[in-house]
Design a protein around this motif. Structure first.
Motif: not given
Ligand SMILES: NC(=O)c1ccc[n+]([C@@H]2O[C@H](COP(=O)([O-])OP(=O)(O)OC[C@H]3O[C@@H](n4cnc5c(N)ncnc54)[C@H](O)[C@@H]3O)[C@@H](O)[C@H]2O)c1
Lengths: 381, 345
Positions: B13-36
């Motif tokens: 599944v290819r996922i993109g992130v729209l905007s890093m402005e919300h502080v939660h993006a900083r948590s989601y991005v590394p998790l998405l990079a890591d999820l199998p």
């Protein structure tokens, strides 16, 4: 040991009055007015003879506190067997009528069921006796006003036992607020969680007309504290499970207060927890700081004993065994006020304002959470 | 080619992130990079520098345009300031891309409804980011309630208080971009959990708010208390205040006391933490060692996208929460309880 007035005297640093044990003692003579000396020790309160009316659950607590203070006590209860049993245990005298009790004491301590506070207090005042009364001051505001009038006319003092003002954690938190440590109080959350009092069905406690229900009985402690910390309240919204859904039989109520200062308070009172729970918690958030307390995490001694039973008493009361008895601090401060007029941290007017707030909350609960407004001018009248 | 057809061709599944402005993006991005089973396909941000630094850190691409990113993904996580959710979700929907949108879904009810409608019209999945639904303590409470372990639930009391989020980003306290203060920020989590636990909708809201806390700031409300009445008769309250001072050892917390005919259960969702005492300057911190609800939520989203089924938390759940926030503001204005939804206008 009877030299305990100084314990309560250690209390006041910045509040209503500078009180200190030594000064109070040196004032003994000047304050003797209508007070006749009892046979107790040499503390201020030991000059008193106190008469407890109503020797139920809280009457017993008061009797223990008075006895520890070295005060001579006389007790009266319509249930004379109960009065005799308790008197025997504590070395008190039993009176066979209210009139006999009034004759024998300087101050009458009203521990009757809530709806019977006013008649006993008014009779005591008319007999020229100072009056101490358990919370809530009365079942109705009219009753409470009549008590104030009676005390004023008779020239006696009337004080109401809002004992939370004598609990060290509550006092310390208010002192921290008054010292400016958290700035202006903005959001308060006050919680009192316990189990349904183990009284038989038909007991006055479960009759709203007599007790005022959980709001007048339990929530009133924190309503009073909210006023003490954040000032008068101008609006209250309250929900009560027993009102909304009587068939569920769960006593739990939550009120949201708006104070004249702009502060807001969340006040929760519960008899829905399993015995022997008695948990009190508060959070006071201010303009630059926060105070947290939860009795669930402050017990310095935790027994893990293989005893049987849940250890619950009829009605839950905080375990204060390690901090001195707040009821004793309260009664000692009240006694001193009666001996020499020393100001106290709570007054009958104060108790009336708290009662009005509780009645408003109860009214809101009975009207489906309608917001009930209070006139702060009335509170200080 | 729709996003779904593209995925069928790819596998992950290819996922993109729209905007890093919300502080939660900083948590989601590394998790998405890591999820199998997930390719973190790229990050777009209104600020190209922010996009490229986040993308660099996560080993993915930065995109200069939303449309460019939408062409390369099956799904997006929208973590823009609240007021910008609608525009981004509508673009994703039109592009046939599934959406996980940060809470609150929008800053007002019409925008939240438009977001739900756009995704429905386009046939893309829409999930609202309510990670607390995956908190194990919260789940234990819910399953106990659903199994009848608390009897009939008569009341819920919740506390979701925190530090003032201006420490993360200024837009959080700019009502034009955030929609409001503490009420906007913190009511939605508990409101959603309550709906989920009770299986009932809020019919009436009473709320009070003030600006006493966080004296360094003068703007949106910093303190708030909300009282909700559900259709099934249960009442519930929320303390949503930004009441944690800067000195507090963690960001805040979430707790619930549930009261029923069977007694009471209290839940402190972030109780699983250490107390770490550093140097005087470092002070005290309470790092959380409990399970990571963000990770579980992202996994649930990825599974829903992979299997093309309705996610556990829907866009309608997000909309309902926004309706409750809207009612809270109307109540604060009126000083009286107000009805929720269409009855309240
Ligand atoms: N401060 C606190 O923490 C606290 C705790 C419990 C109770 N209280 C208050 O104390 C009061 C009494 O509560 P309780 O739990 O002790 O109740 P209780 O039922 O245990 O005791 C009441 C006693 O009063 C007696 N009584 C009834 N009518 C009387 C009359 N006309 N004259 C003399 N005695 C009479 C009863 O026989 C009974 O022994 C209530 O107002 C309650 O709100 C305060």
């Amino acid at each position: 040991m009877t030299a305990t007035v100084g314990v309560a005297g250690a209390y006041d640093r910045r509040t209503e009055a500078p009180v200190d044990g030594r000064r109070a003692r040196s004032n003994d003579r000047s304050g003797a007015r209508a007070i006749r000396r009892g046979s107790g020790g040499d503390t201020v309160s030991a000059q008193l003879r106190a008469g407890i009316v109503g020797t139920g659950f809280i009457g017993e607590t008061h009797l223990g506190a008075w006895t520890a203070e070295g005060v001579t006590t006389v007790v009266y209860d319509v249930d004379s067997a109960r009065a005799d049993e308790l008197a025997g245990r504590f070395g008190a005298t039993t009176a066979s009528s209210l009139g006999e009790l009034f004759e024998a004491v300087d101050v009458v301590d009203v521990c009757t069921p809530t709806h019977l506070h006013a008649p006993v207090a008014i009779a005591a005042a008319k007999a020229g006796r100072h009056v101490i009364c358990e919370k809530p001051m009365a079942r109705t505001a009219a009753d409470a006003e009549a008590m104030l009038d009676a005390a004023r006319e008779a020239g006696v003092r009337l004080l109401v036992g809002h004992v939370v003002r004598f609990f060290p954690e509550y006092v310390a938190a208010r002192d921290a607020v008054l010292a400016g440590q958290i700035g202006d109080p903005g959001v308060l959350r006050l919680t009192r969680a316990s189990f349904r009092p183990r009284q038989p069905a038909g007991h006055w406690f479960f009759d709203h007309a007599k007790s005022g229900g959980i709001v007048l009985d339990l929530m009133i402690h924190d309503l009073d504290y909210a006023r003490w910390v954040a000032g008068e309240v101008v609006a209250v919204e309250c929900r009560s499970a027993i009102v909304d859904r009587p068939e569920a039989g769960v006593d739990h109520a939550v009120a949201i207060l708006t104070h004249a200062s702009g502060a807001i308070s969340h006040v929760s009172a519960s008899w829905a927890y399993a015995p022997p729970t008695f948990r009190t918690a508060f959070e006071i958030a201010g303009s630059h700081g926060l105070i947290e307390h939860d009795s669930a995490f402050t017990a310095p001694v935790t027994p893990y004993l293989l005893a049987s039973g849940d250890g619950a008493t009829t009605t839950a009361l905080a375990d204060t065994s390690l901090n001195g008895d707040p009821f004793r601090h309260e009664l000692a401060e009240f006694a001193r006020a009666m001996v020499d007029g020393t100001p106290t941290r709570t007054s009958a007017q104060d108790a009336l304002a708290t009662l009005r707030l509780a009645l408003a909350a109860d009214q809101s609960a009975h009207e489906g959470g309608r917001v009930v407004r209070l006139d702060p001018a009335e509170a200080v009248r | 080619m729709t996003g779904h057809e593209r995925r069928a061709a790819a596998g992950n599944v290819r996922i993109g992130v729209l905007s890093m402005e919300h502080v939660h993006a900083r948590s989601y991005v590394p998790l998405l990079a890591d999820l199998p089973g997930v390719d973190l396909a790229g990050i777009w941000d209104a600020n190209p520098e922010r996009a490229s630094s986040a993308a660099g850190g996560a080993g993915t691409r930065a995109f200069g345009s939303v449309a460019g990113l939408l062409e390369q993904v099956d799904a997006v996580v929208v973590t823009a300031p609240n007021a910008e959710h609608r525009d981004l979700v509508e673009q994703a929907a039109v592009a046939g891309v599934d959406v996980l949108c940060e809470k609150p879904l929008a800053t007002n009810v019409p925008d939240a409804r438009a977001i739900v409608d756009a995704c429905e019209r386009a046939g893309v999945l829409l999930m609202t980011a309510f990670p607390s639904r995956w908190n194990p303590a919260v789940r234990t409470l819910r399953s106990t309630i659903v199994a009848g372990g608390l009897g009939e639930v008569v009341a819920l009391e919740g506390v979701n208080t925190g530090a003032m989020p201006d420490i993360h980003a200024a837009w959080f306290v700019d009502p034009a971009r955030s929609g409001g203060g503490a009420v906007t920020d913190h009511v939605v989590h508990l409101a959603d959990l309550y709906r989920w636990m009770l299986g009932s909708e809020v019919v009436e809201v009473y709320a009070v708010a003030n600006r006493i806390l966080q004296e360094h700031f003068d703007g949106v409300e910093t303190g708030g208390l909300v009282s909700l009445r559900f259709a099934n008769g249960t009442f519930a309250t929320i303390d949503c205040s930004w009441s944690k001072p800067r000195s507090y050892p963690t960001w805040g917390g979430l707790s619930i006391s549930a009261i029923g005919t069977g007694g009471a259960i209290t839940v402190d969702a972030f109780r699983q933490r250490l107390a770490v005492y550093g140097t005087r300057e470092a002070g005290i911190s309470w790092p959380d060692w409990g399970p990571d609800s963000d990770r579980s939520m992202l996994e649930a989203f990825v599974d829903a996208v992979r299997e093309q089924r309705q996610p556990a938390v829907t866009g309608v759940d997000g909309l309902r929460a926004v309706e409750i926030v809207d009612a809270a503001y109307r109540s604060i204005e009126a000083g009286e309880p107000v009805r929720v939804g269409s009855a309240g206008g």
